[in-house]
Scaffold this motif. Structure first.
Motif: not given
Length: 328
Positions: A129-130, A165-171, A249-250, A290-293
């Motif tokens: 987390d942050e 702080r951005i997670a793995n982006l896709y799209g 965190i996003l 890389l689990s995020l909260r």
């Protein structure tokens, strides 16, 4: 400044995966600065354009609010230190151009797109987390951490800063020429009837965030930063107070394994993706989990996100059109 007036917005890196969706999300929400294209391949000219556009933004905003959304950066985990040094010079140049009066600064918010994966790669036990310790494993992560410190220092001039702080982006809109973006790379390999290489273990956990969802989260973060700045007694509400810098965190906050990604793609493709498992020096720079909260502004995370199957389907459809156009 008119209360509730939408801020004039400059999106730096508007052609990238996140930047293009931020621009789309801004339609009907805030005016976008008519900024010239930045010639990133010509560092000297790019620096001049960034500095000139920064000053243009302040002049065009006048006594109204403004915001900058920094989505620029072509570097990936395996990029050279020299390339990150150039990218950092671009950031510094833009920030210097944004140094106006204290009154101008008080009306501005700067968003920096950082990388949760790069920052927390070697930090130890997840979820992160942050407030988790940061420990990059690669120049990419150290470059992101340096950029975070740079914008934090710059905020002493009076503007608010949000570090995402951005997670793995896709799209839709992923640049396939960059060696990243597992979902897009697997979709492209499927459409081109070729195998795709994976350099990490299939039990590797990542948080996959659909880029249009992330764009909406970015804009909501900026709105929240402005509302905090305007509230009486809030940290950073006056020029003589400490800088107003928020790190958030996003992410979806639901990590899945690469094996699960492949299984979902198999269901969508209606056939098993062709995968080649291999080894790479870059693998040592990757965390297994890389689990995020997020513990900052949690109310912004209470939203309906695009499901992973729906996001993959949209990505696949976009790539199909893109590859057909390229082939034509």
């Amino acid at each position: 400044m008119t209360v509730g007036q939408p801020p004039l917005t400059w999106v730096v890196g508007s052609g990238g995966l996140l930047g293009q969706h931020v621009v789309a999300a801004l339609r009907g929400r805030a005016p976008v600065l008519d900024a010239p294209r930045v010639p990133w391949d010509d560092p000297e000219q790019a620096a001049r354009v960034l500095a000139d556009t920064a000053r243009q933004l302040l002049a065009a905003a006048g006594e109204g609010p403004w915001q900058v959304i920094w989505c620029a950066g072509a570097g990936v985990t395996g990029s050279s230190v020299a390339s990150f040094e150039t990218e950092h010079r671009f950031l510094v140049t833009a920030l210097e151009g944004l140094r106006g009066t204290a009154e101008q600064a008080s009306r501005g918010v700067f968003f920096l797109a950082s990388s949760a994966g790069g920052i927390y790669a070697g930090a130890g036990a997840s979820p992160y987390d942050e407030f988790s310790p940061v420990r990059p494993l690669a120049p990419y992560g150290w470059a992101k951490l340096r950029a975070e410190q740079t914008v934090t220092d710059w905020a002493a001039g009076g503007a608010s800063v949000v570090i995402g702080r951005i997670a793995n982006l896709y799209g839709p809109g992923q640049n396939l020429d960059k060696p990243q973006g597992l979902v897009s790379q697997l979709c492209a390999a499927h459409l081109e009837r070729r195998p795709s290489s994976i350099w990490v273990s299939l039990d590797t956990l990542r948080d996959y965030l659909y880029a249009p969802d992330c764009a909406q989260m970015v804009l909501d973060c900026l709105d929240r930063a402005r509302s905090e700045r305007a509230a009486p007694g809030v940290l950073g509400a006056a020029a003589d107070e400490a800088p107003h810098v928020v790190t958030k965190i996003l992410a979806t906050q639901r990590a899945i394994t690469i094996g699960a990604v492949i299984a979902e793609l198999r269901r969508i493709f209606r056939r098993r993706p062709s995968i080649i498992l291999g080894a790479s020096p870059v693998s040592a720079m990757q965390s297994r989990d890389l689990s995020l909260r997020s513990r900052v502004w949690p109310e912004l995370d209470r939203r309906t996100l695009t499901t992973f199957p729906a996001g993959v389907s949209a990505t696949l459809q976009d790539l199909q059109v893109h590859l057909q156009q390229r082939g034509g």
